[in-house]
Design a protein around this motif. Structure first.
Motif, PDB file in Angstrom:
ATOM      1  N   SER A 238       0.835  -1.198   0.000  1.00 44.66           N
ATOM      2  CA  SER A 238       0.000   0.000   0.000  1.00 44.66           C
ATOM      3  C   SER A 238       0.867   1.244   0.000  1.00 44.66           C
ATOM      4  N   PHE A 239       0.321   2.311  -0.543  1.00 41.74           N
ATOM      5  CA  PHE A 239       0.967   3.623  -0.498  1.00 41.74           C
ATOM      6  C   PHE A 239       0.020   4.599   0.171  1.00 41.74           C
ATOM      7  N   TYR A 240       0.515   5.270   1.206  1.00 41.98           N
ATOM      8  CA  TYR A 240      -0.255   6.252   1.959  1.00 41.98           C
ATOM      9  C   TYR A 240       0.341   7.630   1.685  1.00 41.98           C
ATOM     10  N   PRO A 241      -0.365   8.501   0.952  1.00 43.43           N
ATOM     11  CA  PRO A 241       0.196   9.824   0.686  1.00 43.43           C
ATOM     12  C   PRO A 241       0.282  10.643   1.968  1.00 43.43           C
ATOM     13  N   ALA A 242       1.247  11.586   1.987  1.00 37.98           N
ATOM     14  CA  ALA A 242       1.402  12.453   3.154  1.00 37.98           C
ATOM     15  C   ALA A 242       0.136  13.261   3.397  1.00 37.98           C
ATOM     16  N   SER A 243      -0.558  13.593   2.324  1.00 38.25           N
ATOM     17  CA  SER A 243      -1.816  14.332   2.413  1.00 38.25           C
ATOM     18  C   SER A 243      -2.870  13.593   1.601  1.00 38.25           C
ATOM     19  N   ALA A 244      -4.066  13.455   2.150  1.00 36.45           N
ATOM     20  CA  ALA A 244      -5.146  12.771   1.426  1.00 36.45           C
ATOM     21  C   ALA A 244      -5.413  13.458   0.089  1.00 36.45           C
ATOM     22  N   ALA A 245      -5.151  14.758   0.015  1.00 35.96           N
ATOM     23  CA  ALA A 245      -5.366  15.505  -1.226  1.00 35.96           C
ATOM     24  C   ALA A 245      -4.424  15.034  -2.337  1.00 35.96           C
ATOM     25  N   ASP A 246      -3.310  14.389  -1.975  1.00 32.06           N
ATOM     26  CA  ASP A 246      -2.337  13.911  -2.964  1.00 32.06           C
ATOM     27  C   ASP A 246      -2.716  12.570  -3.590  1.00 32.06           C
ATOM     28  N   LEU A 247      -3.761  11.939  -3.098  1.00 32.84           N
ATOM     29  CA  LEU A 247      -4.147  10.626  -3.607  1.00 32.84           C
ATOM     30  C   LEU A 247      -4.509  10.682  -5.096  1.00 32.84           C
ATOM     31  N   ASP A 248      -5.273  11.710  -5.488  1.00 34.63           N
ATOM     32  CA  ASP A 248      -5.640  11.849  -6.901  1.00 34.63           C
ATOM     33  C   ASP A 248      -4.409  12.051  -7.772  1.00 34.63           C
ATOM     34  N   SER A 249      -3.472  12.886  -7.297  1.00 39.70           N
ATOM     35  CA  SER A 249      -2.242  13.128  -8.059  1.00 39.70           C
ATOM     36  C   SER A 249      -1.437  11.843  -8.208  1.00 39.70           C
ATOM     37  N   ALA A 250      -1.348  11.063  -7.143  1.00 38.37           N
ATOM     38  CA  ALA A 250      -0.598   9.811  -7.181  1.00 38.37           C
ATOM     39  C   ALA A 250      -1.180   8.871  -8.237  1.00 38.37           C
ATOM     40  N   MET A 251      -2.502   8.741  -8.248  1.00 38.12           N
ATOM     41  CA  MET A 251      -3.141   7.842  -9.213  1.00 38.12           C
ATOM     42  C   MET A 251      -2.966   8.364 -10.634  1.00 38.12           C
ATOM     43  N   GLU A 252      -3.096   9.660 -10.826  1.00 40.40           N
ATOM     44  CA  GLU A 252      -2.927  10.238 -12.163  1.00 40.40           C
ATOM     45  C   GLU A 252      -1.485  10.094 -12.642  1.00 40.40           C
ATOM     46  N   ASN A 253      -0.520  10.254 -11.733  1.00 43.62           N
ATOM     47  CA  ASN A 253       0.890  10.059 -12.095  1.00 43.62           C
ATOM     48  C   ASN A 253       1.131   8.631 -12.581  1.00 43.62           C
ATOM     49  N   LEU A 254       0.495   7.658 -11.925  1.00 45.02           N
ATOM     50  CA  LEU A 254       0.633   6.266 -12.355  1.00 45.02           C
ATOM     51  C   LEU A 254      -0.040   6.048 -13.709  1.00 45.02           C
ATOM     52  N   ARG A 255      -1.216   6.618 -13.868  1.00 49.01           N
ATOM     53  CA  ARG A 255      -1.953   6.449 -15.132  1.00 49.01           C
ATOM     54  C   ARG A 255      -1.143   7.008 -16.303  1.00 49.01           C
ATOM     55  N   GLU A 256      -0.466   8.122 -16.088  1.00 48.01           N
ATOM     56  CA  GLU A 256       0.334   8.727 -17.150  1.00 48.01           C
ATOM     57  C   GLU A 256       1.723   8.088 -17.268  1.00 48.01           C
ATOM     58  N   GLY A 257       2.317   7.693 -16.141  1.00 47.23           N
ATOM     59  CA  GLY A 257       3.691   7.219 -16.136  1.00 47.23           C
ATOM     60  C   GLY A 257       3.880   5.767 -16.507  1.00 47.23           C
ATOM     61  N   LEU A 258       2.956   4.911 -16.136  1.00 47.90           N
ATOM     62  CA  LEU A 258       3.135   3.484 -16.423  1.00 47.90           C
ATOM     63  C   LEU A 258       3.330   3.196 -17.919  1.00 47.90           C
ATOM     64  N   PRO A 259       2.492   3.764 -18.809  1.00 50.48           N
ATOM     65  CA  PRO A 259       2.696   3.478 -20.242  1.00 50.48           C
ATOM     66  C   PRO A 259       4.054   3.940 -20.769  1.00 50.48           C
ATOM     67  N   LYS A 260       4.645   4.962 -20.161  1.00 50.96           N
ATOM     68  CA  LYS A 260       5.958   5.444 -20.589  1.00 50.96           C
ATOM     69  C   LYS A 260       7.077   4.500 -20.161  1.00 50.96           C
ATOM     70  N   HIS A 261       6.743   3.523 -19.320  1.00 49.96           N
ATOM     71  CA  HIS A 261       7.736   2.567 -18.825  1.00 49.96           C
ATOM     72  C   HIS A 261       7.372   1.127 -19.184  1.00 49.96           C
ATOM     73  N   GLY A 262       6.698   0.951 -20.314  1.00 49.94           N
ATOM     74  CA  GLY A 262       6.438  -0.381 -20.839  1.00 49.94           C
ATOM     75  C   GLY A 262       5.167  -1.051 -20.355  1.00 49.94           C
ATOM     76  N   TRP A 263       4.350  -0.349 -19.584  1.00 48.88           N
ATOM     77  CA  TRP A 263       3.111  -0.934 -19.081  1.00 48.88           C
ATOM     78  C   TRP A 263       1.962  -0.611 -20.031  1.00 48.88           C
ATOM     79  N   LYS A 264       1.088  -1.570 -20.221  1.00 52.88           N
ATOM     80  CA  LYS A 264      -0.125  -1.363 -21.025  1.00 52.88           C
ATOM     81  C   LYS A 264      -1.312  -1.380 -20.068  1.00 52.88           C
ATOM     82  N   ILE A 265      -2.021  -0.278 -19.994  1.00 56.55           N
ATOM     83  CA  ILE A 265      -3.198  -0.214 -19.122  1.00 56.55           C
ATOM     84  C   ILE A 265      -4.330  -0.966 -19.819  1.00 56.55           C
ATOM     85  N   VAL A 266      -4.841  -1.999 -19.160  1.00 58.82           N
ATOM     86  CA  VAL A 266      -5.887  -2.825 -19.756  1.00 58.82           C
ATOM     87  C   VAL A 266      -7.251  -2.561 -19.122  1.00 58.82           C
ATOM     88  N   GLU A 267      -7.252  -1.854 -18.002  1.00 61.13           N
ATOM     89  CA  GLU A 267      -8.522  -1.494 -17.370  1.00 61.13           C
ATOM     90  C   GLU A 267      -8.309  -0.270 -16.494  1.00 61.13           C
TER      91      GLU A 267
END
Length: 192
Positions: free
Chosen positions: A106-135
């Motif tokens: 699990s990842f716990y952001p320092a601020s609950a407000a950062d949770l959306d940013s964390a998820m969006e960073n993953l959504r944008e960053g994973l494909p740039k590192h060889g990941w294919k988002i399937v869902e």
């Protein structure tokens, strides 16, 4: 993350079923419109891509490195749980010869407000590192948690990420799962 053994035993088969989609099968030419989590190609390993030959310990270390790479993409301050990977049998295979690694954390952001940013960073960053988002989208829970499922053919791994903002301590719940490994000849799977 503190998780009871019983909870892990119940959660792992569900996550494994979810993470062994099109990108994790030997049939890499699978029709994307046919993507169903757990869909296989009849490759003899229950639809799970072969990850090659390895010992359980070496494969566990490899999945920790995959998790670490995902952690780096989160891009916000916070704290990750300290959990170790485990070993799971490959569907339809000899449990002493074939195995998969799963790494829930699990990842716990320092601020609950950062949770959306964390998820969006993953959504944008994973494909740039060889990941294919399937869902990507809300799950069927009453909280409608946003779920991201991605496969990485090069790393022979999949990841299931759920954004859980309504928890007492908001978090991202992540599980990294490998393809199906075979132990070297003359060895047996070490289960942990």
């Amino acid at each position: 993350m503190k998780m009871t053994t019983r909870a892990l035993v119940l959660a792992v088969p569900l996550v494994l079923t979810t993470l062994t989609g099109c990108g994790m099968t030997d049939n890499s030419a699978a029709n994307d419109s046919d993507h169903t989590p757990g869909a296989g190609s009849g490759n003899g390993s229950g639809g799970v891509r072969s990850a090659g030959t390895s010992t359980s310990r070496d494969a566990s270390d490899a999945m920790e490195r995959v998790s670490s790479g995902i952690y780096d993409l989160i891009g916000v301050k916070g704290e990750a749980s300290d959990t170790r990977p485990g070993v799971q049998t490959c569907p339809g295979k000899d449990r002493d010869t074939y195995f998969q690694i799963f790494h829930p954390w699990s990842f716990y952001p320092a601020s609950a407000a950062d949770l959306d940013s964390a998820m969006e960073n993953l959504r944008e960053g994973l494909p740039k590192h060889g990941w294919k988002i399937v869902e990507y989208g809300p799950d069927t829970s009453p909280n409608k948690n946003i779920v991201l499922i991605a496969d990485n053919d090069e790393k022979k791994a999949g990841v299931h990420i759920a954004k859980m903002p309504k928890r007492e301590r908001p978090k991202l719940s992540l599980t990294v799962v490998s393809g199906c490994y075979k132990v070297p000849d003359g060895q047996e799977v070490e289960h942990f």
